[in-house]
Design a protein around this motif. Structure first.
Motif, PDB file in Angstrom:
ATOM      1  N   PRO A   1       0.819  -1.217   0.000  1.00 45.03           N
ATOM      2  CA  PRO A   1       0.000   0.000   0.000  1.00 45.03           C
ATOM      3  C   PRO A   1       0.854   1.270   0.000  1.00 45.03           C
ATOM      4  O   PRO A   1       2.036   1.243   0.368  1.00 45.03           O
ATOM      5  CB  PRO A   1      -0.802  -0.114   1.305  1.00 45.03           C
ATOM      6  CG  PRO A   1      -0.696  -1.533   1.725  1.00 45.03           C
ATOM      7  CD  PRO A   1       0.624  -2.014   1.216  1.00 45.03           C
ATOM      8  N   SER A   2       0.253   2.368  -0.387  1.00 47.37           N
ATOM      9  CA  SER A   2       0.949   3.658  -0.409  1.00 47.37           C
ATOM     10  C   SER A   2       1.488   4.003   0.977  1.00 47.37           C
ATOM     11  O   SER A   2       0.802   3.839   1.983  1.00 47.37           O
ATOM     12  CB  SER A   2      -0.003   4.760  -0.867  1.00 47.37           C
ATOM     13  OG  SER A   2      -0.389   4.556  -2.205  1.00 47.37           O
ATOM     14  N   GLY A   3       2.729   4.469   1.017  1.00 48.58           N
ATOM     15  CA  GLY A   3       3.331   4.938   2.256  1.00 48.58           C
ATOM     16  C   GLY A   3       3.908   3.854   3.144  1.00 48.58           C
ATOM     17  O   GLY A   3       4.455   4.158   4.211  1.00 48.58           O
ATOM     18  N   GLU A   4       3.843   2.589   2.725  1.00 51.72           N
ATOM     19  CA  GLU A   4       4.361   1.504   3.566  1.00 51.72           C
ATOM     20  C   GLU A   4       5.835   1.250   3.265  1.00 51.72           C
ATOM     21  O   GLU A   4       6.288   1.393   2.130  1.00 51.72           O
ATOM     22  CB  GLU A   4       3.568   0.221   3.322  1.00 51.72           C
ATOM     23  CG  GLU A   4       3.933  -0.911   4.274  1.00 51.72           C
ATOM     24  CD  GLU A   4       3.024  -2.120   4.118  1.00 51.72           C
ATOM     25  OE1 GLU A   4       2.321  -2.477   5.076  1.00 51.72           O
ATOM     26  OE2 GLU A   4       3.015  -2.713   3.021  1.00 51.72           O
ATOM     27  N   LEU A   5       6.580   0.873   4.309  1.00 49.50           N
ATOM     28  CA  LEU A   5       7.971   0.465   4.161  1.00 49.50           C
ATOM     29  C   LEU A   5       8.035  -1.042   4.372  1.00 49.50           C
ATOM     30  O   LEU A   5       7.744  -1.539   5.455  1.00 49.50           O
ATOM     31  CB  LEU A   5       8.868   1.185   5.171  1.00 49.50           C
ATOM     32  CG  LEU A   5      10.382   1.152   4.916  1.00 49.50           C
ATOM     33  CD1 LEU A   5      11.087   2.217   5.768  1.00 49.50           C
ATOM     34  CD2 LEU A   5      11.009  -0.200   5.217  1.00 49.50           C
TER      35      LEU A   5
ATOM     36  N   ARG B   1      14.015   4.905  10.092  1.00 53.55           N
ATOM     37  CA  ARG B   1      12.629   4.724  10.512  1.00 53.55           C
ATOM     38  C   ARG B   1      11.963   6.085  10.733  1.00 53.55           C
ATOM     39  O   ARG B   1      10.834   6.314  10.280  1.00 53.55           O
ATOM     40  CB  ARG B   1      12.599   3.900  11.812  1.00 53.55           C
ATOM     41  CG  ARG B   1      11.242   3.636  12.409  1.00 53.55           C
ATOM     42  CD  ARG B   1      10.446   2.656  11.597  1.00 53.55           C
ATOM     43  NE  ARG B   1       9.325   3.287  10.944  1.00 53.55           N
ATOM     44  CZ  ARG B   1       8.479   2.687  10.134  1.00 53.55           C
ATOM     45  NH1 ARG B   1       8.621   1.404   9.863  1.00 53.55           N
ATOM     46  NH2 ARG B   1       7.501   3.323   9.556  1.00 53.55           N
ATOM     47  N   HIS B   2      12.655   6.979  11.382  1.00 53.32           N
ATOM     48  CA  HIS B   2      12.096   8.306  11.632  1.00 53.32           C
ATOM     49  C   HIS B   2      12.019   9.134  10.341  1.00 53.32           C
ATOM     50  O   HIS B   2      11.072   9.913  10.167  1.00 53.32           O
ATOM     51  CB  HIS B   2      12.914   9.033  12.697  1.00 53.32           C
ATOM     52  CG  HIS B   2      12.642   8.527  14.075  1.00 53.32           C
ATOM     53  ND1 HIS B   2      11.649   9.046  14.878  1.00 53.32           N
ATOM     54  CD2 HIS B   2      13.192   7.510  14.792  1.00 53.32           C
ATOM     55  CE1 HIS B   2      11.616   8.391  16.032  1.00 53.32           C
ATOM     56  NE2 HIS B   2      12.546   7.454  16.001  1.00 53.32           N
ATOM     57  N   LEU B   3      13.003   8.947   9.454  1.00 53.52           N
ATOM     58  CA  LEU B   3      12.956   9.632   8.171  1.00 53.52           C
ATOM     59  C   LEU B   3      11.725   9.198   7.380  1.00 53.52           C
ATOM     60  O   LEU B   3      11.006  10.021   6.803  1.00 53.52           O
ATOM     61  CB  LEU B   3      14.222   9.328   7.369  1.00 53.52           C
ATOM     62  CG  LEU B   3      14.279   9.915   5.961  1.00 53.52           C
ATOM     63  CD1 LEU B   3      14.386  11.429   6.025  1.00 53.52           C
ATOM     64  CD2 LEU B   3      15.446   9.333   5.178  1.00 53.52           C
ATOM     65  N   HIS B   4      11.460   7.909   7.358  1.00 53.67           N
ATOM     66  CA  HIS B   4      10.299   7.395   6.620  1.00 53.67           C
ATOM     67  C   HIS B   4       8.996   7.928   7.192  1.00 53.67           C
ATOM     68  O   HIS B   4       8.059   8.242   6.459  1.00 53.67           O
ATOM     69  CB  HIS B   4      10.290   5.864   6.635  1.00 53.67           C
ATOM     70  CG  HIS B   4       9.153   5.273   5.864  1.00 53.67           C
ATOM     71  ND1 HIS B   4       8.000   4.810   6.467  1.00 53.67           N
ATOM     72  CD2 HIS B   4       8.970   5.115   4.532  1.00 53.67           C
ATOM     73  CE1 HIS B   4       7.170   4.368   5.543  1.00 53.67           C
ATOM     74  NE2 HIS B   4       7.727   4.544   4.370  1.00 53.67           N
TER      75      HIS B   4
END
Length: 353
Positions: A26-30, A180-183
Motif C-alpha cells: 500500500p501507499s506509504g508503507e515500508l 525509521r524516523h525519516l520514513h
C-alpha cells in the motif's frame, strides 16, 4: 503510490532466481525483503526499479501497468550499498544532481533547487556539511547523502538495496533508527532489501521472507517472529534451539523430552521443535516430561542478558539459554553443575508423514 507485483518470475540461464512472486504494498508503507544471500531479493528490487525485466508477470504502480516502462517513467529513487556518490562534487551538488540534469522544461529554478537541498540537508541532519566532499565524510554520513539525493527528485517509490551493508554494527544501528524516523517524515512507499533480521524488524512496517526465489511468509515483524509459518522461517529469524523428534498420539517426543501437541492428534510423523533461548526455565529438580536433564557447560555473563550453554544428558545436544541477571543470580549456577531445563513455549512442525 501503491505497488503490485503480480506473478513475477525470472531466470538466469537455467537458474530460477524468482518464481511466481505476488506482493501488494500500500501507499506509504515500508516493506523489507529479507532472506539469505542468493534468495532473489535484489533481483526483485531491480525488476521493480526497471533495471531488469521479468520473464513473466507484471509491475503495477498505483493501478498503472509499468512492466515495460523505463526507469525514468517509473520515477523511483534508488539507494545502493556503496553510496555511488560523485567524488568530485560537494555534498550539496551530489544531492542537487538529479534536479540539475532534468530537461529545461521541468528543471526547478536555482532558488528552488537550493531550497530543496537545504531542506534535505536538515532532514538528514547534515546542514554543516553541504560544502564538504564525500572523502571528508564518514560511511554513515555518505549513506545519508545518498538517501537525500534519492529523495531530492521526489520519487514516487524509494528502493534501498542493502543500504547499510558496508557500515560497522554501531553505525548500522544508528542509521536504522534514523531511517525509521525519516520514513515517518516523508511517507514515501519504500522497499528495503536486507539479510539482517534485526535491521528488517526495526525498520519495516511489514517483512517479506524470501528463500530460493519464493515468498515463505509476509507479515508484521511481530507476526513473523512470534508466528513463523514453517521451520525455515523459525530457524532463520532470530536465535532458536532445534529439537528433532517424532509426533505420535498428540505428543512430540525427542529423547527424554515430551510435550503435548493436540493440533497434531491425528499425525504419526517426524517432527521439528523450536524453542527461543529466552523461552526456557532452569530448574534444580525435574518437574515432568517437559523437564530435560543436562549439565551447564559455559556461562557468558557480559551484558544485561546472561547466555548459558547446557549439554543435554539424553541426546548430548547443546541448548543455548538466555536469562536476565535477576533470574541468573537467584539460581546460583556454575559451569559443570547438573540441572534441568524446561521450555515455556515450543513450536512444533510436521516434517514427514
Amino acid at each position: 503510490m501503491s505497488i503490485e507485483i503480480k506473478h513475477v518470475s525470472k531466470a538466469y540461464d537455467d537458474f530460477q532466481i524468482l518464481e511466481d512472486i505476488n506482493l501488494t504494498i500500500p501507499s506509504g508503507e515500508l516493506v523489507a525483503l529479507l532472506g539469505p544471500s542468493g534468495s532473489g531479493k535484489t533481483s526483485l528490487l531491480r525488476i521493480v526499479a526497471g533495471l531488469e525485466e521479468p520473464d513473466q508477470g507484471q509491475i503495477i504502480f498505483h493501478g498503472e501497468n509499468l512492466t515495460e516502462a523505463s526507469i525514468k517513467e517509473r520515477q523511483v529513487g534508488f539507494v545502493f550499498q556503496h553510496y555511488a556518490l560523485f567524488q568530485n562534487m560537494t555534498v550539496f551538488d551530489n544531492i542537487a544532481y538529479g534536479l540539475r540534469v532534468r530537461p529545461r522544461k521541468i528543471r526547478p529554478s536555482r532558488r528552488e533547487i537550493r531550497e530543496r537541498v537545504d531542506r534535505l540537508l536538515r532532514l538528514v541532519r547534515l546542514e554543516p556539511y553541504g560544502k564538504r566532499y564525500p572523502s571528508q565524510l564518514s560511511g554513515g554520513q555518505k549513506q545519508r547523502v545518498a538517501l537525500a539525493r534519492a529523495l531530492a527528485i521526489e520519487p514516487k517509490i524509494l528502493l534501498l538495496d542493502e543500504p547499510f551493508g558496508a557500515l560497522d554494527a554501531k553505525v548500522r544501528k544508528e542509521l536504522r533508527f534514523w531511517l525509521r524516523h525519516l520514513h515517518e517524515s516523508v511517507r514515501v512507499t519504500s522497499i528495503f532489501v536486507t539479510h539482517d533480521q534485526e535491521e528488517a524488524f526495526e525498520v519495516a512496517d511489514r517483512v517479506v521472507i524470501i528463500r530460493d526465489g519464493k515468498i515463505e511468509q509476509i507479515g508484521t515483524p511481530e507476526d513473523v517472529y512470534e508466528y513463523p509459518a514453517n521451520p525455515f522461517v523459525y530457524d532463520f529469524i532470530g536465535s532458536a534451539n532445534r529439537f528433532e523428534g517424532k509426533i505420535t498420539h498428540g505428543k512430540f517426543i525427542d529423547g527424554a523430552f515430551e510435550t503435548e501437541v493436540p493440533e497434531y492428534a491425528d499425525h504419526e510423523s517426524g517432527g521439528l521443535g523450536f524453542v527461543r533461548p529466552h523461552h526456557f526455565i532452569i530448574e534444580k529438580n525435574r518437574s515432568g516430561k517437559q523437564s530435560i536433564p543436562g549439565t551447564v557447560k559455559h556461562i557468558h555473563a557480559a551484558g544485561p542478558t546472561i547466555r548459558i550453554e547446557v549439554e543435554r544428558s539424553d541426546t548430548h545436544d547443546f541448548l543455548n539459554i538466555e536469562l536476565n541477571r535477576e533470574e541468573f543470580a537467584a539460581l546460583e549456577l556454575h559451569a559443570g553443575q547438573p540441572t534441568y531445563i524446561r521450555p515455556k513455549k515450543v513450536q512444533v512442525f510436521v516434517t514427514t508423514q
